[in-house]
Design an enzyme around this catalytic site. Structure first.
Site, PDB file in Angstrom:
ATOM      1  N   LYS A 183       0.833  -1.212   0.000  1.00 24.98           N
ATOM      2  CA  LYS A 183       0.000   0.000   0.000  1.00 24.98           C
ATOM      3  C   LYS A 183       0.868   1.263   0.000  1.00 24.98           C
ATOM      4  O   LYS A 183       2.080   1.179   0.151  1.00 24.98           O
ATOM      5  CB  LYS A 183      -0.961  -0.035   1.195  1.00 24.98           C
ATOM      6  CG  LYS A 183      -1.852  -1.295   1.206  1.00 24.98           C
ATOM      7  CD  LYS A 183      -2.859  -1.349   0.067  1.00 24.98           C
ATOM      8  CE  LYS A 183      -3.325  -2.741  -0.299  1.00 24.98           C
ATOM      9  NZ  LYS A 183      -4.170  -3.434   0.647  1.00 24.98           N
TER      10      LYS A 183
HETATM   11  C1  LIG Z   1      -5.202  -4.545   0.828  1.00 25.06           C
HETATM   12  C2  LIG Z   1      -6.655  -4.433   0.765  1.00 25.06           C
HETATM   13  C3  LIG Z   1      -7.474  -4.740   1.856  1.00 25.06           C
HETATM   14  C4  LIG Z   1      -6.966  -5.400   3.096  1.00 25.06           C
HETATM   15  O1  LIG Z   1      -5.933  -4.745   3.734  1.00 25.06           O
HETATM   16  P1  LIG Z   1      -5.126  -5.501   4.863  1.00 25.06           P
HETATM   17  O2  LIG Z   1      -4.446  -4.410   5.618  1.00 25.06           O
HETATM   18  O3  LIG Z   1      -4.149  -6.408   4.153  1.00 25.06           O
HETATM   19  O4  LIG Z   1      -6.068  -6.263   5.693  1.00 25.06           O
HETATM   20  C5  LIG Z   1      -8.825  -4.493   1.769  1.00 25.06           C
HETATM   21  N1  LIG Z   1      -9.376  -4.008   0.645  1.00 25.06           N
HETATM   22  C6  LIG Z   1      -8.634  -3.721  -0.431  1.00 25.06           C
HETATM   23  C7  LIG Z   1      -9.308  -3.153  -1.644  1.00 25.06           C
HETATM   24  C8  LIG Z   1      -7.260  -3.940  -0.422  1.00 25.06           C
HETATM   25  O5  LIG Z   1      -6.540  -3.696  -1.515  1.00 25.06           O
END
Ligand SMILES: *Cc1c(COP(=O)(O)O)cnc(C)c1O
Length: 385
Positions: A183
Site C-alpha cells: 500500500k
Molecule cells: C489490501 C486491501 C485490503 C486489506 O488490507 P489488509 O491491511 O491487508 O487487511 C482491503 N481491501 C482492499 C481493496 C485492499 O486492496
C-alpha cells in the site's frame, strides 16, 4: 538496460525509518504504546479526520466495524465482487450475506446506479472501494445510504492521500485504510479506522483490545487499573509500537511518495497510449487527487491471441512482476460453490479476465517504466504459445 527482476511493488523504507524501529526494539516497550498513539495523532492530523484507531490490518478494521454495527445472520451488505477478498470474507464470517454490485467498466467502482436495485429490507450496510487510488463517486452513494438510514463504510485501502471533490478521503464518514507492504504507506502490516463518530471510535478502540476499556500500555505504564474489566467480548487487533513507528516515518513522506507514483503513472499513460491492445483505467472527474496505488491495464484478449494469465507469465519471463487486482470474489471457489444468489456482473467479469497491475512504486526509475512498456510491445508483437 537493467535486466534484474523488477517487482510489481516494493516498499520504500529509509535508513531513518529502520533506525526508528530499532530504537523501539531496544526501548523495552514494543507493543502498543506511545508510538501507536503518536501515529494515530499524526494520521488524524494529516487526513483531517476526528478519530483514528490503529489496527493490525484493514481486514481487522472491517471485522470490528461489522461487529460494532451489529451485522450478522440475515443481514445483507452491498459491496463489489471486484475487490480484495478480505471484505467479502469478513461479511461472510459475521454470518451476513455479501450482495455484489457491478462496477463501472473503466473505473472499476460501484455507483449509486448499480447499488440501488440491490437494496432490500435486509440491507444493513454499503461498502464501496476507492479503487487503485481514485475516489468512488461518494456523494450519491452517501445519499442513497442515508435515504435508507443505513451506514456506509469506505474501503480506502488504496486511497491514502486520495481526494474526492477537493476533500481528503477519511476526513468524514467511516473509512478504513491499509498499511500492508504494497500500500502507499506501510507499517509492515497494519490498518487505520477513521470516523467522525465518537461513539463508534470508542467502540472500535475497545473491541481492538479484548473489549477492555484500556490497552496493555494503559495497564502497565499509565497507572490505570490493571483490574479493568471486559465490557464486552473483544478481539486482539492492536497495532504494536514497532509497527506504528514505521508508520510515523512513512506518513511524513506520503506526499513525496504519492507524487513520485503520479509521475510514474503519467509516464506510463503517455507511453502506453500508442498500444491499442492495452487500455488503462479512467479517472473519474470527481477524483481531484489520485493516490496512484496501482497502475492497472486491461488487455484486449480478443485481439491479441493470448489470455491475461499468459501475458503475465510472459512479463515474468522478461523479469517483470505484475499483479492481479482483483480476481472477482464471486468467481472464487468458496463463493462459487456456496452462493445461491444469481449475480449479473458483466463489467466485473469482463474486467476480472483482462486486468493486470504493472509495476508501480516510489523507488522505481523512469527507465523501469520504459522497460515495462518495451516488454509489453515485444510480447504483443510475437506472442509465444
Ligand atoms: C489490501 C486491501 C485490503 C486489506 O488490507 P489488509 O491491511 O491487508 O487487511 C482491503 N481491501 C482492499 C481493496 C485492499 O486492496
Amino acid at each position: 538496460m537493467d535486466t534484474g527482476f523488477l517487482p510489481f511493488s516494493r516498499p520504500s523504507i529509509t535508513e531513518g525509518e529502520i533506525s526508528s524501529v530499532a530504537e523501539v526494539l531496544r526501548s523495552g516497550w514494543i507493543t502498543t504504546g506511545t508510538k501507536c498513539a503518536e501515529f494515530e495523532q499524526s494520521f488524524s492530523e494529516a487526513i483531517g479526520c476526528r478519530h483514528a484507531v490503529a489496527l493490525t490490518s484493514a481486514t481487522a478494521g472491517m471485522h470490528l466495524t461489522l461487529h460494532a454495527l451489529g451485522i450478522g445472520p440475515g443481514d445483507e451488505v452491498i459491496t463489489p465482487s471486484l475487490t480484495w477478498v478480505s471484505t467479502v470474507n469478513m461479511i461472510t464470517a459475521c454470518g451476513a450475506t455479501p450482495i455484489f454490485a457491478d462496477v463501472d467498466r473503466d473505473s472499476l467502482m460501484i455507483s449509486a446506479e448499480t447499488v440501488e436495485p440491490l437494496m432490500s429490507d435486509r440491507t444493513r450496510l454499503i461498502v464501496p472501494v476507492h479503487y487503485a487510488g481514485a475516489a468512488v463517486e461518494l456523494d450519491p452513494l452517501r445519499q442513497l445510504a442515508s435515504q435508507h438510514d443505513i451506514p456506509l463504510v469506505e474501503d480506502a485501502a488504496h486511497a491514502v492521500g486520495t481526494e474526492y471533490l477537493d476533500r481528503k478521503i477519511g476526513v468524514d464518514g467511516h473509512v478504513i485504510f491499509s498499511f500492508h507492504p504494497i500500500k502507499n504507506i506501510t507499517t509492515g502490516e497494519g490498518g487505520m479506522f477513521c470516523t467522525d463518530d465518537q461513539d463508534l471510535a470508542d467502540h472500535i478502540r475497545r473491541l481492538r483490545f479484548h473489549g477492555l476499556g484500556v490497552d496493555a500500555f494503559d495497564r502497565q505504564s499509565q497507572g490505570r487499573a490493571p483490574q479493568a474489566e471486559v465490557q464486552e467480548p473483544g478481539f486482539k487487533y492492536n497495532l504494536p509500537d514497532m509497527n506504528a513507528v514505521l508508520g510515523i516515518g512513512q506518513l511524513a513522506r506520503l506526499g513525496e511518495m504519492n507524487q513520485r507514483r503520479a509521475e510514474l503513472a503519467r509516464l506510463y499513460l503517455s507511453k502506453l497510449a500508442e498500444i491499442e491492445a492495452i487500455q488503462p483505467l479512467q479517472t473519474p472527474a470527481s477524483t481531484t487527487r489520485h493516490a496512484w496505488h496501482l497502475f492497472i491495464i486491461r488487455l484486449d484478449i480478443n485481439n491479441v491471441g493470448m489470455s491475461r494469465d499468459h501475458f503475465m507469465a510472459e512479463l515474468k519471463a522478461k523479469g517483470i512482476g505484475s499483479g492481479l487486482h482483483f480476481k472477482a470474489a464471486h468467481l472464487q471457489k468458496y463463493y462459487r460453490e456456496n452462493y445461491q444468489h444469481a449475480f449479473s456482473l458483466p463489467e466485473t467479469e469482463w474486467n476480472s479476465e483482462r486486468i493486470c497491475s504493472l509495476p508501480l512504486f516510489p523507488d522505481m526509475r523512469d527507465e523501469d517504466v520504459i522497460r515495462v512498456v518495451e516488454a509489453i510491445k515485444s510480447i504483443l508483437r510475437s506472442p509465444s504459445t
